[in-house]
Design a protein around this motif. Structure first.
Motif, PDB file in Angstrom:
ATOM      1  N   MET A  14      98.262   8.227 -43.250  1.00  0.00           N
ATOM      2  CA  MET A  14      98.494   8.999 -44.628  1.00  0.00           C
ATOM      3  C   MET A  14      99.941   9.509 -44.768  1.00  0.00           C
ATOM      4  O   MET A  14     100.755   9.920 -43.454  1.00  0.00           O
ATOM      5  CB  MET A  14      98.021  10.659 -43.846  1.00  0.00           C
ATOM      6  N   LEU A  15     100.328  10.092 -45.847  1.00  0.00           N
ATOM      7  CA  LEU A  15     102.168  10.146 -45.958  1.00  0.00           C
ATOM      8  C   LEU A  15     101.442  11.904 -46.032  1.00  0.00           C
ATOM      9  O   LEU A  15     101.155  11.945 -47.804  1.00  0.00           O
ATOM     10  CB  LEU A  15     102.463   8.960 -47.360  1.00  0.00           C
ATOM     11  N   THR A  16     102.643  12.494 -45.697  1.00  0.00           N
ATOM     12  CA  THR A  16     102.205  13.638 -46.536  1.00  0.00           C
ATOM     13  C   THR A  16     104.201  14.235 -46.940  1.00  0.00           C
ATOM     14  O   THR A  16     105.106  13.658 -46.431  1.00  0.00           O
ATOM     15  CB  THR A  16     102.005  15.006 -44.918  1.00  0.00           C
ATOM     16  N   ALA A  17     103.773  14.898 -48.392  1.00  0.00           N
ATOM     17  CA  ALA A  17     104.421  15.565 -48.674  1.00  0.00           C
ATOM     18  C   ALA A  17     105.913  16.703 -48.254  1.00  0.00           C
ATOM     19  O   ALA A  17     106.953  16.813 -48.175  1.00  0.00           O
ATOM     20  CB  ALA A  17     104.325  16.065 -50.068  1.00  0.00           C
ATOM     21  N   ARG A  18     104.990  17.405 -47.190  1.00  0.00           N
ATOM     22  CA  ARG A  18     105.270  18.189 -45.917  1.00  0.00           C
ATOM     23  C   ARG A  18     105.266  17.585 -44.377  1.00  0.00           C
ATOM     24  O   ARG A  18     104.754  17.107 -44.586  1.00  0.00           O
ATOM     25  CB  ARG A  18     104.726  19.338 -46.479  1.00  0.00           C
ATOM     26  N   GLY A  19     106.181  18.200 -44.097  1.00  0.00           N
ATOM     27  CA  GLY A  19     106.235  18.071 -42.733  1.00  0.00           C
ATOM     28  C   GLY A  19     105.577  18.829 -41.294  1.00  0.00           C
ATOM     29  O   GLY A  19     104.968  18.388 -40.518  1.00  0.00           O
ATOM     30  N   GLU A  20     103.921  19.936 -42.314  1.00  0.00           N
ATOM     31  CA  GLU A  20     103.452  20.945 -41.911  1.00  0.00           C
ATOM     32  C   GLU A  20     102.664  20.582 -41.563  1.00  0.00           C
ATOM     33  O   GLU A  20     101.596  19.655 -42.058  1.00  0.00           O
ATOM     34  CB  GLU A  20     103.515  21.848 -42.838  1.00  0.00           C
ATOM     35  N   ASP A  21     102.305  21.367 -40.169  1.00  0.00           N
ATOM     36  CA  ASP A  21     100.852  21.381 -39.032  1.00  0.00           C
ATOM     37  C   ASP A  21      99.752  20.426 -40.367  1.00  0.00           C
ATOM     38  O   ASP A  21      98.966  20.025 -39.992  1.00  0.00           O
ATOM     39  CB  ASP A  21     100.354  21.748 -38.193  1.00  0.00           C
ATOM     40  N   VAL A  22      99.672  22.052 -40.714  1.00  0.00           N
ATOM     41  CA  VAL A  22      98.343  21.919 -41.678  1.00  0.00           C
ATOM     42  C   VAL A  22      97.805  20.572 -42.117  1.00  0.00           C
ATOM     43  O   VAL A  22      97.097  19.961 -42.560  1.00  0.00           O
ATOM     44  CB  VAL A  22      98.159  23.125 -42.860  1.00  0.00           C
ATOM     45  N   ASP A  23      99.251  20.136 -42.777  1.00  0.00           N
ATOM     46  CA  ASP A  23      99.348  18.771 -43.697  1.00  0.00           C
ATOM     47  C   ASP A  23      98.489  17.501 -42.557  1.00  0.00           C
ATOM     48  O   ASP A  23      97.300  16.704 -43.304  1.00  0.00           O
ATOM     49  CB  ASP A  23      99.862  18.072 -44.718  1.00  0.00           C
ATOM     50  N   ARG A  24      99.108  17.798 -41.732  1.00  0.00           N
ATOM     51  CA  ARG A  24      99.288  16.865 -40.944  1.00  0.00           C
ATOM     52  C   ARG A  24      97.797  16.927 -39.692  1.00  0.00           C
ATOM     53  O   ARG A  24      96.951  15.753 -39.713  1.00  0.00           O
ATOM     54  CB  ARG A  24      99.836  16.393 -39.484  1.00  0.00           C
ATOM     55  N   ILE A  25      96.737  18.034 -39.679  1.00  0.00           N
ATOM     56  CA  ILE A  25      95.812  18.648 -39.220  1.00  0.00           C
ATOM     57  C   ILE A  25      94.389  18.101 -40.038  1.00  0.00           C
ATOM     58  O   ILE A  25      93.383  17.377 -39.622  1.00  0.00           O
ATOM     59  CB  ILE A  25      96.073  19.746 -38.129  1.00  0.00           C
ATOM     60  N   LEU A  26      94.892  18.328 -41.876  1.00  0.00           N
ATOM     61  CA  LEU A  26      94.081  18.116 -42.408  1.00  0.00           C
ATOM     62  C   LEU A  26      93.822  16.770 -42.448  1.00  0.00           C
ATOM     63  O   LEU A  26      92.639  15.791 -42.229  1.00  0.00           O
ATOM     64  CB  LEU A  26      93.753  18.471 -43.542  1.00  0.00           C
ATOM     65  N   GLY A  27      94.832  15.880 -42.558  1.00  0.00           N
ATOM     66  CA  GLY A  27      94.434  14.398 -42.308  1.00  0.00           C
ATOM     67  C   GLY A  27      93.885  13.283 -41.622  1.00  0.00           C
ATOM     68  O   GLY A  27      93.209  12.786 -41.210  1.00  0.00           O
ATOM     69  N   LEU A  28      94.365  14.065 -40.127  1.00  0.00           N
ATOM     70  CA  LEU A  28      93.182  13.827 -39.069  1.00  0.00           C
ATOM     71  C   LEU A  28      91.653  14.155 -39.127  1.00  0.00           C
ATOM     72  O   LEU A  28      90.614  13.298 -38.403  1.00  0.00           O
ATOM     73  CB  LEU A  28      94.213  14.772 -37.925  1.00  0.00           C
ATOM     74  N   ARG A  86      98.750  19.182 -30.672  1.00  0.00           N
ATOM     75  CA  ARG A  86      97.776  19.695 -31.630  1.00  0.00           C
ATOM     76  C   ARG A  86      96.800  18.232 -32.440  1.00  0.00           C
ATOM     77  O   ARG A  86      95.349  18.717 -32.784  1.00  0.00           O
ATOM     78  CB  ARG A  86      98.150  20.077 -32.789  1.00  0.00           C
ATOM     79  N   SER A  87      96.943  16.911 -32.181  1.00  0.00           N
ATOM     80  CA  SER A  87      96.076  16.012 -32.866  1.00  0.00           C
ATOM     81  C   SER A  87      94.844  16.584 -31.770  1.00  0.00           C
ATOM     82  O   SER A  87      93.965  15.695 -32.412  1.00  0.00           O
ATOM     83  CB  SER A  87      97.202  14.308 -33.264  1.00  0.00           C
ATOM     84  N   ILE A  88      95.234  16.406 -30.780  1.00  0.00           N
ATOM     85  CA  ILE A  88      94.327  16.119 -29.561  1.00  0.00           C
ATOM     86  C   ILE A  88      92.705  17.048 -29.884  1.00  0.00           C
ATOM     87  O   ILE A  88      91.780  17.496 -29.620  1.00  0.00           O
ATOM     88  CB  ILE A  88      94.634  16.083 -28.530  1.00  0.00           C
ATOM     89  N   ASP A  89      93.632  18.657 -30.080  1.00  0.00           N
ATOM     90  CA  ASP A  89      92.544  19.139 -30.386  1.00  0.00           C
ATOM     91  C   ASP A  89      92.181  18.960 -32.043  1.00  0.00           C
ATOM     92  O   ASP A  89      90.631  19.114 -31.649  1.00  0.00           O
ATOM     93  CB  ASP A  89      93.654  20.547 -30.398  1.00  0.00           C
ATOM     94  N   VAL A  90      92.924  18.519 -32.549  1.00  0.00           N
ATOM     95  CA  VAL A  90      91.988  17.705 -33.621  1.00  0.00           C
ATOM     96  C   VAL A  90      90.392  17.314 -33.092  1.00  0.00           C
ATOM     97  O   VAL A  90      89.426  17.313 -33.806  1.00  0.00           O
ATOM     98  CB  VAL A  90      92.751  17.755 -34.784  1.00  0.00           C
ATOM     99  N   LEU A  91      90.712  15.836 -32.552  1.00  0.00           N
ATOM    100  CA  LEU A  91      90.132  15.127 -32.455  1.00  0.00           C
ATOM    101  C   LEU A  91      88.896  15.506 -31.190  1.00  0.00           C
ATOM    102  O   LEU A  91      87.655  15.360 -31.212  1.00  0.00           O
ATOM    103  CB  LEU A  91      91.173  14.063 -31.350  1.00  0.00           C
ATOM    104  N   VAL A  92      89.079  16.125 -30.542  1.00  0.00           N
ATOM    105  CA  VAL A  92      88.545  16.658 -29.523  1.00  0.00           C
ATOM    106  C   VAL A  92      87.190  17.621 -30.481  1.00  0.00           C
ATOM    107  O   VAL A  92      85.817  17.329 -30.245  1.00  0.00           O
ATOM    108  CB  VAL A  92      88.880  17.897 -28.377  1.00  0.00           C
ATOM    109  N   SER A  93      87.537  18.161 -31.349  1.00  0.00           N
ATOM    110  CA  SER A  93      86.683  19.021 -32.243  1.00  0.00           C
ATOM    111  C   SER A  93      85.761  18.028 -32.667  1.00  0.00           C
ATOM    112  O   SER A  93      84.502  18.176 -33.253  1.00  0.00           O
ATOM    113  CB  SER A  93      87.373  20.255 -33.389  1.00  0.00           C
ATOM    114  N   ARG A  94      86.856  16.748 -33.152  1.00  0.00           N
ATOM    115  CA  ARG A  94      85.685  16.209 -33.822  1.00  0.00           C
ATOM    116  C   ARG A  94      84.470  15.552 -32.950  1.00  0.00           C
ATOM    117  O   ARG A  94      83.488  15.248 -33.455  1.00  0.00           O
ATOM    118  CB  ARG A  94      86.624  14.458 -34.932  1.00  0.00           C
ATOM    119  N   ILE A  95      85.074  14.921 -31.795  1.00  0.00           N
ATOM    120  CA  ILE A  95      84.332  14.619 -30.976  1.00  0.00           C
ATOM    121  C   ILE A  95      82.702  15.638 -30.626  1.00  0.00           C
ATOM    122  O   ILE A  95      81.767  15.299 -30.232  1.00  0.00           O
ATOM    123  CB  ILE A  95      84.867  14.327 -29.781  1.00  0.00           C
ATOM    124  N   ARG A  96      83.661  16.941 -30.619  1.00  0.00           N
ATOM    125  CA  ARG A  96      81.950  18.005 -30.029  1.00  0.00           C
ATOM    126  C   ARG A  96      80.762  17.941 -31.056  1.00  0.00           C
ATOM    127  O   ARG A  96      80.027  18.238 -30.627  1.00  0.00           O
ATOM    128  CB  ARG A  96      83.068  19.209 -30.088  1.00  0.00           C
TER     129      ARG A  96
END
Length: 245
Positions: free
Chosen positions: A80-94, A199-209
């Protein structure tokens, strides 16, 4: 990869789209471009795409929605290419199933490095799948077949997983009862050169759970360890899987 990778660039800004395509082509990539979701769908239908670069801000259906839609029936890697470097954009993409992200503005060399890193992980996964003596592990009736890279629930149904999800669950299943920090999980699954954040690990853990826990809000299989990381709690046993016919 044996053949030049075929990259699909979905970007509505003509200048950015042209820049990315030109740089990738000069670095031995085949490139198809698309300006929106309609052109993306046609490109995916007409070509065998090895990786997709997907901008978040697109006219009509946005990149996050497109990512979720593509991921519903395809495992093609997505950056994903995000317009901003904010965590929320990265997390949503993941959360939508992206394999990596890159905030704008970016250096084309970094984009190429991330493409190569994702493709190397995918190639490594495919090679592992082809290894005849690859093992399989089971926990609480669940089965992970590393040869086929499949997860099956106790009823035998195959559970759809992204490559990143499978790799992270494998890291847990191979190390039951151990507290694994986010740093160590990043090293085990993506490597420090991937440029991922904890935080990407947290996102993946949430998806696996959501896929393996009876109640994802009260996780019992992948426990959170305060100030430590995570721990996989079930007993794990090696099993023999039938060879494919």
């Amino acid at each position: 990869m044996a053949n030049p990778p075929h990259i699909l660039v979905v970007e509505d800004d003509r200048e950015t789209r042209t820049l990315i395509a030109k740089y990738l082509r000069t670095n031995s990539c085949n490139v198809t471009v698309a300006a929106d979701g309609r052109e993306m769908d046609k490109a995916l239908a007409d070509n065998r795409i090895d990786l997709m670069i997907l901008d978040v801000m697109l006219p009509g259906e946005d990149g996050l929605s497109l990512c979720r839609r593509v991921r519903a029936d395809s495992q093609v890697p997505i950056i994903m290419l995000t317009a901003r470097g904010e965590d929320v954009d990265r997390i949503l993409g993941l959360e939508m199933g992206a394999d990596d992200y890159l905030p704008k503005p970016f250096n084309p060399r970094e984009l190429l490095a991330r493409i190569n890193a994702v493709l190397r992980r995918q190639a490594s996964a495919m090679n592992a799948s082809a290894t005849p003596d690859a093992t399989a592990l089971a926990f609480l009736g669940w089965q992970m077949d590393f040869r086929l890279r499949e997860l099956r629930n106790p009823e035998g149904a195959r559970i759809a997983m992204t490559s990143a999800e499978f790799d992270l669950l494998r890291a847990f299943v191979e190390r039951p009862g151990r507290v694994l920090s986010r740093d160590s999980l990043l090293d085990l699954t993506q490597g420090r050169n991937a440029g991922s954040f904890e935080r990407s690990i947290d996102v993946l853990v949430s998806r696996i759970r959501r896929k393996i826990e009876a109640d994802p809000q009260d996780a019992q299989l992948i426990k959170t360890v305060r100030s430590g990381g995570y721990m996989f709690t079930p007993d794990v046993n090696a099993i023999a899987m039938a060879q494919p016919t």
